[in-house]
Design a protein around this motif. Structure first.
Motif, PDB file in Angstrom:
ATOM      1  N   ARG A  15       1.028  -0.788  -0.089  1.00 44.70           N
ATOM      2  CA  ARG A  15      -0.158   0.471  -0.258  1.00 44.70           C
ATOM      3  C   ARG A  15       1.135   1.093   0.068  1.00 44.70           C
ATOM      4  N   TRP A  16       1.166   2.415  -1.022  1.00 45.34           N
ATOM      5  CA  TRP A  16       1.777   2.734  -1.460  1.00 45.34           C
ATOM      6  C   TRP A  16       2.214   4.161  -0.246  1.00 45.34           C
ATOM      7  N   ALA A  17       0.677   4.407  -0.313  1.00 41.71           N
ATOM      8  CA  ALA A  17       0.986   5.910   0.603  1.00 41.71           C
ATOM      9  C   ALA A  17       0.484   5.292   2.331  1.00 41.71           C
ATOM     10  N   LEU A  18       0.744   3.910   2.880  1.00 42.89           N
ATOM     11  CA  LEU A  18       1.364   3.460   4.182  1.00 42.89           C
ATOM     12  C   LEU A  18       2.736   3.954   4.234  1.00 42.89           C
ATOM     13  N   ALA A  19       3.191   2.629   2.906  1.00 42.41           N
ATOM     14  CA  ALA A  19       4.406   3.000   2.701  1.00 42.41           C
ATOM     15  C   ALA A  19       5.326   4.261   2.753  1.00 42.41           C
ATOM     16  N   ARG A  20       4.659   5.112   2.034  1.00 39.69           N
ATOM     17  CA  ARG A  20       5.528   6.639   1.976  1.00 39.69           C
ATOM     18  C   ARG A  20       5.648   7.444   3.305  1.00 39.69           C
ATOM     19  N   THR A  21       4.476   7.407   3.698  1.00 41.04           N
ATOM     20  CA  THR A  21       4.544   7.869   5.367  1.00 41.04           C
ATOM     21  C   THR A  21       5.705   6.339   6.202  1.00 41.04           C
ATOM     22  N   ALA A  22       5.104   5.427   6.201  1.00 42.61           N
ATOM     23  CA  ALA A  22       6.330   5.015   6.979  1.00 42.61           C
ATOM     24  C   ALA A  22       7.593   4.998   6.413  1.00 42.61           C
ATOM     25  N   LEU A  23       8.280   5.011   5.532  1.00 47.17           N
ATOM     26  CA  LEU A  23       9.399   5.986   5.221  1.00 47.17           C
ATOM     27  C   LEU A  23       9.739   7.255   5.727  1.00 47.17           C
ATOM     28  N   ALA A  24       9.025   7.950   5.727  1.00 50.31           N
ATOM     29  CA  ALA A  24       8.883   9.460   5.872  1.00 50.31           C
ATOM     30  C   ALA A  24       9.381   9.371   7.028  1.00 50.31           C
ATOM     31  N   ARG A  25       9.246   9.026   8.197  1.00 51.34           N
ATOM     32  CA  ARG A  25       9.268   8.992   9.934  1.00 51.34           C
ATOM     33  C   ARG A  25      10.444   7.878  10.367  1.00 51.34           C
ATOM     34  N   LEU A  26      10.952   7.181   9.157  1.00 53.25           N
ATOM     35  CA  LEU A  26      12.033   5.882   9.448  1.00 53.25           C
ATOM     36  C   LEU A  26      13.080   6.902   9.303  1.00 53.25           C
ATOM     37  N   ALA A  27      12.933   7.741   8.201  1.00 54.81           N
ATOM     38  CA  ALA A  27      14.256   8.502   7.584  1.00 54.81           C
ATOM     39  C   ALA A  27      14.762   9.557   8.738  1.00 54.81           C
ATOM     40  N   GLU A  28      13.670  10.140  10.120  1.00 56.70           N
ATOM     41  CA  GLU A  28      14.166  11.436  10.704  1.00 56.70           C
ATOM     42  C   GLU A  28      14.741  10.086  11.376  1.00 56.70           C
ATOM     43  N   LEU A  29      13.998   9.014  11.427  1.00 58.67           N
ATOM     44  CA  LEU A  29      15.163   8.214  13.359  1.00 58.67           C
ATOM     45  C   LEU A  29      16.667   7.534  12.349  1.00 58.67           C
ATOM     46  N   GLY A  30      16.697   7.577  10.570  1.00 56.66           N
ATOM     47  CA  GLY A  30      17.754   6.439   9.832  1.00 56.66           C
ATOM     48  C   GLY A  30      18.603   7.582   9.751  1.00 56.66           C
ATOM     49  N   ASP A  31      19.792   6.719   9.281  1.00 53.15           N
ATOM     50  CA  ASP A  31      20.537   7.617   8.378  1.00 53.15           C
ATOM     51  C   ASP A  31      19.944   8.051   6.866  1.00 53.15           C
ATOM     52  N   GLU A  32      21.447   8.798   6.396  1.00 48.99           N
ATOM     53  CA  GLU A  32      20.901   9.568   4.732  1.00 48.99           C
ATOM     54  C   GLU A  32      21.395   8.584   3.650  1.00 48.99           C
ATOM     55  N   THR A  33      21.769   7.255   4.284  1.00 50.97           N
ATOM     56  CA  THR A  33      21.955   6.420   3.140  1.00 50.97           C
ATOM     57  C   THR A  33      21.015   6.333   1.844  1.00 50.97           C
ATOM     58  N   GLU A  34      21.202   6.596   0.914  1.00 53.39           N
ATOM     59  CA  GLU A  34      20.323   5.848  -0.428  1.00 53.39           C
ATOM     60  C   GLU A  34      20.104   4.705  -0.470  1.00 53.39           C
ATOM     61  N   GLU A  35      19.122   4.007  -0.859  1.00 51.74           N
ATOM     62  CA  GLU A  35      18.656   2.444  -0.236  1.00 51.74           C
ATOM     63  C   GLU A  35      17.850   2.173  -2.237  1.00 51.74           C
ATOM     64  N   ARG A  36      18.083   1.386  -2.875  1.00 52.50           N
ATOM     65  CA  ARG A  36      17.294   0.798  -4.039  1.00 52.50           C
ATOM     66  C   ARG A  36      16.016   0.022  -3.537  1.00 52.50           C
ATOM     67  N   LEU A  37      15.534   0.700  -4.670  1.00 50.22           N
ATOM     68  CA  LEU A  37      13.937  -0.098  -4.468  1.00 50.22           C
ATOM     69  C   LEU A  37      13.622  -0.661  -5.210  1.00 50.22           C
ATOM     70  N   GLU A  38      13.131  -2.294  -4.543  1.00 46.44           N
ATOM     71  CA  GLU A  38      13.032  -3.596  -5.486  1.00 46.44           C
ATOM     72  C   GLU A  38      11.223  -3.063  -6.592  1.00 46.44           C
ATOM     73  N   PRO A  39      11.533  -3.912  -7.377  1.00 46.60           N
ATOM     74  CA  PRO A  39      10.074  -3.320  -8.567  1.00 46.60           C
ATOM     75  C   PRO A  39       9.168  -4.029  -7.682  1.00 46.60           C
ATOM     76  N   ALA A  40       7.685  -3.515  -8.379  1.00 44.07           N
ATOM     77  CA  ALA A  40       6.740  -3.683  -7.652  1.00 44.07           C
ATOM     78  C   ALA A  40       6.239  -4.851  -7.190  1.00 44.07           C
ATOM     79  N   VAL A  41       6.151  -5.768  -8.653  1.00 41.21           N
ATOM     80  CA  VAL A  41       5.884  -6.320  -8.239  1.00 41.21           C
ATOM     81  C   VAL A  41       6.781  -8.263  -8.801  1.00 41.21           C
ATOM     82  N   ASP A  42       6.710  -9.203  -8.336  1.00 38.63           N
ATOM     83  CA  ASP A  42       7.722  -9.918  -8.152  1.00 38.63           C
ATOM     84  C   ASP A  42       7.184 -10.578  -9.985  1.00 38.63           C
ATOM     85  N   GLU A  43       8.437 -11.557 -10.351  1.00 36.26           N
ATOM     86  CA  GLU A  43       8.418 -11.769 -11.974  1.00 36.26           C
ATOM     87  C   GLU A  43       6.894 -12.739 -11.694  1.00 36.26           C
ATOM     88  N   GLU A  44       6.885 -14.285 -10.902  1.00 32.46           N
ATOM     89  CA  GLU A  44       5.666 -15.113 -10.829  1.00 32.46           C
ATOM     90  C   GLU A  44       4.350 -13.938 -11.102  1.00 32.46           C
TER      91      GLU A  44
END
Length: 492
Positions: free
Chosen positions: A230-259
């Motif tokens: 759920r992208w809206a929830l994920a963006r909210t969680a990542l924004a809150r985690l960004a306040e707690l974590g470091d500024e490391t850029e992470e690579r996001l996986e594709p949104a769907v699995d091959e199967e």
């Protein structure tokens, strides 16, 4: 489904105190989808093992199934849920070991903070990503991982591997941390939940991920899968985690699995959504559009503190409540700061800080500038003294209000640096965080409005002979101010 946890700590039966489950008893706990049973296959002084066995009732599972579960009748009764570890086991673990996950033990209050040699086994775990993904998620947390793919059928090895792995984890960690790792990562590896993912799941993720998720190199993958994509929830969680974590850029996986991708177009569209989420994930609410690549709030806060320290002419700085050492590392990167210290009440945070700072490989000249030590800010400590400036960056809100007076005496009355920089969240800004319920972090004891912070700071300054000025951090809203507020104290 079965999970076992073993320890060889001496005495090993201390595991029973931590889990609040007596080794001599077999205990059952009813769940909405079945029965969880806790028992001890072995309980000796040298080795102790606890087992959590979850027996799933297929009919109860159908009645409690999530909105996204398949609705054709056969799959509701014939599936792998009763046998393979999944969100069902994670929910049962959270319920049965609730007190242990919180790190509490009334009988032995010293035990929860002790790292123990642990071995965790899960014989059948759905893993969409194979053994490699299990290692990718658990190894950064300090686990030695053995993940072996399970054959579809041992009688026909040519059929290849199933999507299940047999997982063994070994490491020396606090039991509370180990349980929270499992609670979050079991449904992440399965990439599915048996219940509807509501907005309160963001708070559950932040609580369970405290101290490790914000700095995890795969936090984007973990967050999206845990929240059911759920992208809206994920963006909210990542924004809150960004306040707690470091500024490391992470690579996001594709949104769907091959199967799961029905065709190339669907996969392309999903990847586009993932790229958009990556651009937005570190943005603070109300900031510039994703294409402008806004910087995370924790980066803005750290830069504001560094700029203020340079403006004040400080050459020796102590970071009080240094956490995992982000500010300490930034100070060491600037040669003008000849002495840098980091103090924190958490030995685990200091261990992580030492690893992230690469102390074992740090050049001697830089290492000579650095001091890391454990200390509580509510008790006088001569090691806090002798610095031009002290920094309390997002610390005061973690102190129980009755203990604030002790912190004030220790920092402003005993350590008495020439300058003190305090940053803390502006609670008025919380309305800009979609889906946020309550405070920004589960460990916050309070959050101040701008007026409340200024009232506190002015009183402290007057009591201990300081002057204080206030500055905003982050994009400032005309009505509710900035997301973070900063007070800069200087001795008269």
């Amino acid at each position: 489904m079965l999970l076992t946890i073993s320890t060889t700590a001496s005495p090993a039966t201390d595991l029973g105190f931590l889990l609040h489950k007596h080794p001599d008893r077999v205990q059952e706990f009813g769940q909405s989808f079945g029965t969880a049973t806790v028992f001890y296959p072995e309980a000796g002084e040298d080795r102790c093992t606890v087992a959590l066995l979850l027996e799933v009732d297929p009919v109860a599972l159908v009645r409690s199934r999530g909105r996204n579960s398949p609705d054709f009748s056969l799959s509701q009764y014939v599936n792998d849920r009763p046998y393979a570890a999944s969100s069902l086991l994670a929910v049962a673990l959270a319920d049965v070991f609730r007190t242990a996950r919180a790190g509490r033990c009334k009988a032995r209050p010293d035990l929860p903070g002790t790292a123990l040699p642990l071995e965790i086994r899960i014989p059948a775990l759905p893993c969409r990503g194979g053994p490699g993904l299990a290692r990718e998620l658990f190894e950064p947390l300090g686990w030695q991982v053995e993940a072996e793919a399970v054959l579809l059928d041992g009688a026909f090895p040519e059929w290849g591997d199933s999507r299940y792995v047999s997982l063994t984890l070994r490491g020396t960690l606090r039991l509370a941390d180990a349980l929270n790792h499992l609670y979050v990562l079991l449904p992440v590896l399965d990439d599915g939940k048996h219940y509807w993912v509501a907005p309160d799941e963001v708070d559950k993720l932040i609580r369970a991920g405290e101290g490790w998720l914000a700095a995890h190199p795969a936090r984007g993958l973990i967050t999206r899968r845990y929240l059911g994509r759920r992208w809206a929830l994920a963006r909210t969680a990542l924004a809150r985690l960004a306040e707690l974590g470091d500024e490391t850029e992470e690579r996001l996986e594709p949104a769907v699995d091959e199967e799961a991708a029905p065709d190339e177009t669907a996969a392309t569209e999903a990847a586009s959504v993932a790229a958009s989420a990556e651009a937005e994930q570190e943005a603070e609410p109300g900031s510039a559009p994703p294409e402008d690549k806004p910087r995370p709030l924790n980066t803005l806060r750290r830069e504001a503190v560094l700029a203020t320290l340079e403006e004040l002419g400080a050459t020796s700085v102590i970071d009080l409540g240094c956490g995992q050492g982000e500010l300490v590392g930034a100070l060491l990167a600037r040669p003008r700061f000849a002495r840098v210290a980091g103090a924190d009440v958490s030995s685990l945070a200091l261990t992580i800080a030492a690893r992230k700072l690469r102390l074992e490989r740090m050049p001697d000249a830089k290492r000579a500038r650095l001091t890391l030590f454990q200390g509580a800010l509510t008790y006088t400590d001569r090691r806090f003294t002798g610095y031009d400036a002290a920094v309390l960056m997002e610390v005061v809100e973690h102190v129980d209000p009755p203990r604030l007076a002790a912190l004030e005496r220790v920092v402003f009355g005993h350590a008495k640096p020439q300058h003190v920089i305090v940053t803390t969240p502006n609670v008025e800004y919380n309305v800009r965080y979609e889906f946020l319920t309550g405070l920004r972090h589960n460990d916050h004891r309070f959050e101040w409005t701008r007026a409340e912070f200024q009232e506190w700071a002015n009183r402290v300054a007057a009591s201990y002979g300081y002057q204080v000025i206030f500055r905003p951090i982050g994009e400032e809203d005309a009505e509710i101010g900035s997301p973070t507020q900063m007070g800069v104290f200087s001795r008269d």
